[in-house]
Design an enzyme around this catalytic site. Structure first.
Site, PDB file in Angstrom:
ATOM      1  N   LYS A 156       5.462   1.857  -2.760  1.00 38.30           N
ATOM      2  CA  LYS A 156       5.219   3.071  -3.503  1.00 38.30           C
ATOM      3  C   LYS A 156       5.586   2.511  -5.019  1.00 38.30           C
ATOM      4  O   LYS A 156       6.722   1.516  -5.598  1.00 38.30           O
ATOM      5  CB  LYS A 156       6.318   3.688  -2.903  1.00 38.30           C
ATOM      6  CG  LYS A 156       6.302   5.151  -2.798  1.00 38.30           C
ATOM      7  CD  LYS A 156       5.144   5.937  -1.914  1.00 38.30           C
ATOM      8  CE  LYS A 156       5.058   7.502  -2.164  1.00 38.30           C
ATOM      9  NZ  LYS A 156       3.794   7.773  -0.704  1.00 38.30           N
ATOM     10  N   SER A 171      -7.073   6.034   3.826  1.00 40.30           N
ATOM     11  CA  SER A 171      -6.854   5.031   2.729  1.00 40.30           C
ATOM     12  C   SER A 171      -7.218   3.920   3.020  1.00 40.30           C
ATOM     13  O   SER A 171      -7.834   3.059   2.260  1.00 40.30           O
ATOM     14  CB  SER A 171      -5.225   5.177   1.743  1.00 40.30           C
ATOM     15  OG  SER A 171      -5.069   5.710   0.799  1.00 40.30           O
ATOM     16  N   ASN A 229      -1.874  19.613  -1.570  1.00 44.79           N
ATOM     17  CA  ASN A 229      -3.162  18.891  -0.830  1.00 44.79           C
ATOM     18  C   ASN A 229      -2.626  18.684   0.634  1.00 44.79           C
ATOM     19  O   ASN A 229      -3.458  19.144   1.665  1.00 44.79           O
ATOM     20  CB  ASN A 229      -2.989  17.084  -1.482  1.00 44.79           C
ATOM     21  CG  ASN A 229      -4.621  16.653  -0.688  1.00 44.79           C
ATOM     22  OD1 ASN A 229      -5.193  16.883  -0.748  1.00 44.79           O
ATOM     23  ND2 ASN A 229      -4.495  15.388  -0.231  1.00 44.79           N
ATOM     24  N   GLN A 248       7.335   3.280   3.743  1.00 46.29           N
ATOM     25  CA  GLN A 248       5.384   3.283   4.379  1.00 46.29           C
ATOM     26  C   GLN A 248       5.474   2.712   4.322  1.00 46.29           C
ATOM     27  O   GLN A 248       4.700   1.695   5.366  1.00 46.29           O
ATOM     28  CB  GLN A 248       5.668   2.980   2.327  1.00 46.29           C
ATOM     29  CG  GLN A 248       3.823   3.382   1.690  1.00 46.29           C
ATOM     30  CD  GLN A 248       3.493   4.819   1.995  1.00 46.29           C
ATOM     31  OE1 GLN A 248       3.933   5.651   1.488  1.00 46.29           O
ATOM     32  NE2 GLN A 248       2.557   5.166   2.906  1.00 46.29           N
ATOM     33  N   LYS A 293       1.021  -1.267   0.160  1.00 48.60           N
ATOM     34  CA  LYS A 293       0.194   0.327  -0.483  1.00 48.60           C
ATOM     35  C   LYS A 293       1.027   0.893  -0.362  1.00 48.60           C
ATOM     36  O   LYS A 293       1.823   1.129   0.696  1.00 48.60           O
ATOM     37  CB  LYS A 293      -1.053   0.097   1.121  1.00 48.60           C
ATOM     38  CG  LYS A 293      -2.119   1.051   1.345  1.00 48.60           C
ATOM     39  CD  LYS A 293      -2.783   0.479   0.331  1.00 48.60           C
ATOM     40  CE  LYS A 293      -4.081   2.333   0.376  1.00 48.60           C
ATOM     41  NZ  LYS A 293      -3.090   2.873  -0.982  1.00 48.60           N
ATOM     42  N   LYS A 305       5.646   3.503   8.437  1.00 50.35           N
ATOM     43  CA  LYS A 305       4.621   3.952   8.485  1.00 50.35           C
ATOM     44  C   LYS A 305       2.970   3.323   8.512  1.00 50.35           C
ATOM     45  O   LYS A 305       2.252   3.698   9.492  1.00 50.35           O
ATOM     46  CB  LYS A 305       4.613   5.217   7.097  1.00 50.35           C
ATOM     47  CG  LYS A 305       2.769   5.620   7.536  1.00 50.35           C
ATOM     48  CD  LYS A 305       3.341   6.805   6.256  1.00 50.35           C
ATOM     49  CE  LYS A 305       4.335   7.719   5.725  1.00 50.35           C
ATOM     50  NZ  LYS A 305       3.946   8.201   4.679  1.00 50.35           N
ATOM     51  N   GLY A 353      -2.712   8.373  -4.498  1.00 52.76           N
ATOM     52  CA  GLY A 353      -2.181   9.656  -5.199  1.00 52.76           C
ATOM     53  C   GLY A 353      -0.603   9.976  -3.818  1.00 52.76           C
ATOM     54  O   GLY A 353      -0.164   9.449  -2.946  1.00 52.76           O
ATOM     55  N   ASP A 354      -0.335  10.472  -4.704  1.00 51.00           N
ATOM     56  CA  ASP A 354       1.366  11.362  -3.922  1.00 51.00           C
ATOM     57  C   ASP A 354       2.068  12.524  -4.518  1.00 51.00           C
ATOM     58  O   ASP A 354       0.298  13.287  -5.237  1.00 51.00           O
ATOM     59  CB  ASP A 354       2.828  10.502  -3.689  1.00 51.00           C
ATOM     60  CG  ASP A 354       3.569  11.194  -2.611  1.00 51.00           C
ATOM     61  OD1 ASP A 354       2.846  10.315  -1.808  1.00 51.00           O
ATOM     62  OD2 ASP A 354       4.688  11.589  -3.406  1.00 51.00           O
ATOM     63  N   THR A 400      -4.367  13.429   5.605  1.00 44.61           N
ATOM     64  CA  THR A 400      -3.161  13.800   5.368  1.00 44.61           C
ATOM     65  C   THR A 400      -2.956  15.228   6.792  1.00 44.61           C
ATOM     66  O   THR A 400      -1.706  15.175   7.290  1.00 44.61           O
ATOM     67  CB  THR A 400      -1.707  13.769   4.503  1.00 44.61           C
ATOM     68  OG1 THR A 400      -2.179  12.605   3.601  1.00 44.61           O
ATOM     69  CG2 THR A 400      -0.314  13.657   4.803  1.00 44.61           C
TER      70      THR A 400
HETATM   71  N1  GLU Z   1       1.602   9.193  -0.507  1.00 44.84           N
HETATM   72  C1  GLU Z   1       0.980   9.133   0.691  1.00 44.84           C
HETATM   73  C2  GLU Z   1       1.466   8.790   1.924  1.00 44.84           C
HETATM   74  O1  GLU Z   1       2.662   8.942   1.162  1.00 44.84           O
HETATM   75  C3  GLU Z   1      -0.480   8.501   0.927  1.00 44.84           C
HETATM   76  C4  GLU Z   1      -0.735   6.761   0.549  1.00 44.84           C
HETATM   77  C5  GLU Z   1      -1.737   5.443   0.596  1.00 44.84           C
HETATM   78  O2  GLU Z   1      -3.084   6.034   1.121  1.00 44.84           O
HETATM   79  O3  GLU Z   1      -1.619   4.439  -0.258  1.00 44.84           O
HETATM   80  O4  GLU Z   1       1.552   7.938   2.784  1.00 44.84           O
END
Ligand code: GLU
Length: 447
Positions: free
Chosen positions: A129, A379, A244, A114, A93, A117, A168-169, A213
Site C-alpha cells: 500500500k 485489478s 467510488n 491487503q 499489490k 485480502k 487507487g484508494d 469494490t
Molecule cells: N485500494 C483498493 C483496496 O483497498 C484496491 C487495491 C488495488 O486494486 O490494487 O483493496
C-alpha cells in the site's frame, strides 16, 4: 478485547514495540492475531518458522519527499509512502491513498490488511500500500497533475509489473492513475500497462474495475442473505460515503431490488426513504466534485449536518467511507434499528468495539478483507488482460468478479467451520487469508 495466547501475545508485544504510535496498524494486527489461536494450536510449524512474526514486519518500507509547485508558483512539500508488505504470493499489490491523514501507521495498516485480502481472492498477488499526506481537496487539475508527476518521479524506481503494482484508494481515481501512468511511461520509456491498475478503458484499463469494490461487496452480502433464505429485495440499505466504493455499492443494491435510503460525505449525510437518485449523486460527486449538500438541494432529500448516517434505521449497513467511522455507539444504534448485516466496503471502518457489539447482538458482520476484495481481484483481472494484451467485455468481467466473491464467501464459511468458529466471517477471512500466505512463506524458506 479477546485475550491472545502466549505466542500470539508475544508477537503483538513485539509489534507494539517496533511500531510505536501506529495505532491503526496495531488495531489491524490485533484483529488478525485474535483469530489465529486455533491455527497455531493445530499447526505449530507456523510458530517454529516465525511466520506470524515475519508477516507482521513489512518486507520493505519506503518514505520519500514529494516537492511540487502550486498554481501560485509556491513550492509545496508532501511526504510519499510505499510499504511493500509481503510478496510470497505475487508482486506487491495495493492502492495509493492521497489524504491529509496519511502517515506510516495508516499505510501499514492498509498494507497488512491487503496481504490477507489479496490471498483470499485466490489470485497471484502479494500485498502493499502507499500514498501521501497530500490533500487533493480544492486543488486544480494542473496541481493534481504536477503532484502525481513528482510522486511518480520517485516511485517509478520501486515498482514494475513483476515487482509492485499500485492502484487507487481514497483520493486516487482514474484521473490520478492517468497522470501517474503517463509519468512512469515517460521516465522509463516503456508502455508497461501492468505496472498500475485502475487505468482508463482506452489505455489498458479493465471493464468493471471502477465498479468492482462496491459491486463485489454487494455480491458478498447477496450470498450472506441467500444463506439465510433472504435477498436484497425491498431491503433498506444505508451506505456511508459517496466515493467510488459507496456509489457502486449503492448501484448494485438498487439493481438487486434494495432501497438505498442514505449516504454521506465528510460534511454530513442525506436521507431519502424513496431511495437515493444515483444518477444525480454521481453527477454531483464524480463529474462536479461537489459536496453532498448540493445533491440534497437538487433532489429534495433531507441533508443532515450533525449526527451520523448510522442513525438512519436499516436492514443492511455498508460502511464505505474510511477507517474507524463506525464505533460501538453507532453499532448499538444500528442494532436497535433492526440491522441484520454489516459489511465493510471500506478498509477497517468498524472499530473493534463496534464489531463486538454487532456480533454479540447476532448481527452478521463481514470484514473488509472479505467484503471489499472485489476491487483488488478485478485489478488482478486487469493485470491478466494486460499480460495477454487482451480486453474482456463488461459481462464477462462482471461474471468473473461475481464468481470470485462467491468463492471468497464459501471459503470463509468452510474455514470458519474447520477451525471451530462456524458462521464467523472474521475468523474465516483471517484464517483462510493467513494460511494461504503462511504456507507460501514456509515453502519459500526464511527470506
Ligand atoms: N485500494 C483498493 C483496496 O483497498 C484496491 C487495491 C488495488 O486494486 O490494487 O483493496
Amino acid at each position: 478485547m479477546t485475550a491472545l495466547d502466549d505466542a500470539l501475545g508475544d508477537v503483538y508485544t513485539e509489534v507494539l514495540r517496533r511500531n510505536p504510535g501506529e495505532l491503526e496498524f496495531h488495531q489491524a494486527v490485533r484483529e488478525v492475531l485474535e483469530s489465529l489461536g486455533p491455527v497455531v494450536a493445530k499447526r505449530p510449524q507456523y510458530t517454529d518458522a516465525a511466520v506470524i512474526r515475519r508477516l507482521c514486519e513489512p518486507e520493505r518500507q519506503l518514505i520519500f519527499r514529494v516537492p511540487w509547485v502550486d498554481d501560485a508558483g509556491r513550492v509545496q512539500l508532501n511526504r510519499g509512502f510505499r510499504v511493500e508488505f509481503n510478496s510470497a504470493l505475487g508482486p506487491y499489490k495495493g492502492g495509493l491513498r492521497f489524504h491529509p491523514s496519511v502517515y506510516l501507521g495508516i499505510v501499514k495498516f492498509l498494507g497488512f490488511e491487503q496481504v490477507f485480502k489479496n490471498a483470499l481472492t485466490g489470485m497471484p498477488i502479494g500485498g502493499g500500500k502507499g500514498g501521501s499526506d497530500f490533500d487533493p481537496k480544492g486543488r486544480s487539475d494542473a496541481e493534481i497533475m504536477r503532484f502525481c508527476q513528482s510522486f511518480m518521479t520517485e516511485l517509478y524506481r520501486h515498482i514494475g509489473e513483476h515487482t509492485d503494482v499500485p492502484a487507487g484508494d481514497i483520493g486516487v481515481g482514474g484521473r490520478e492513475i492517468g497522470y501517474l501512468f503517463g509519468q512512469y511511461k515517460r521516465i522509463t520509456n516503456r508502455y508497461e500497462s501492468g505496472v498500475l491498475t485502475g487505468k482508463g478503458l482506452t489505455w489498458g484499463g479493465s471493464q468493471v474495475r471502477t465498479e468492482a469494490t462496491g459491486y463485489g461487496t454487494v455480491f458478498f452480502v447477496q450470498d450472506v442473505l441467500a444463506a439465510r433464505g433472504a435477498s436484497f429485495d425491498g431491503r433498506r440499505v444505508v451506505v456511508s460515503g459517496s466515493g467510488n466504493v459507496a456509489l457502486y455499492a449503492a448501484e448494485k443494491v438498487q439493481q438487486l431490488g434494495g432501497v438505498v435510503v442514505a449516504c454521506s460525505d465528510s460534511s454530513g449525510y442525506v436521507v431519502d426513504d424513496k431511495g437515493i437518485d444515483l444518477e444525480l449523486l454521481k453527477d454531483v460527486k464524480q463529474a462536479r466534485r461537489e459536496r453532498i449538500a448540493v445533491y440534497a438541494a437538487e433532489s429534495g432529500a433531507r441533508f443532515v449536518e450533525d449526527g451520523s448516517v448510522w442513525d438512519v434505521p436499516c436492514d443492511v449497513a455498508l460502511p464505505c467511507a474510511t477507517q474507524n467511522e463506525l464505533d460501538g455507539g453507532h453499532a448499538e444504534t444500528l442494532v436497535r434499528g433492526g440491522c441484520v448485516v454489516v459489511a465493510e466496503g471500506a478498509n477497517m471502518p468498524c472499530t473493534p468495539q463496534a464489531v463486538r457489539v454487532l456480533e454479540s447482538a447476532g448481527v452478521v458482520f463481514v470484514p473488509g478483507k472479505a467484503a471489499n476484495a472485489g476491487g483488488v481481484a478485478t485489478s488482478a483481472l486487469e493485470m491478466q488482460q494486460n499480460a495477454s494484451r487482451d480486453s474482456w467485455s463488461f459481462e464477462h468481467t462482471e461474471a468473473r468478479l461475481a464468481e470470485i466473491m462467491h468463492g471468497i464467501h464459501e471459503r470463509c464459511l468452510e474455514t470458519a467451520d474447520e477451525y471451530g468458529r462456524p458462521g464467523s466471517y472474521v475468523a474465516g477471512a483471517n484464517i483462510a487469508g493467513f494460511t494461504q500466505v503462511a504456507d507460501a512463506m514456509l515453502a519459500l524458506g526464511v527470506i
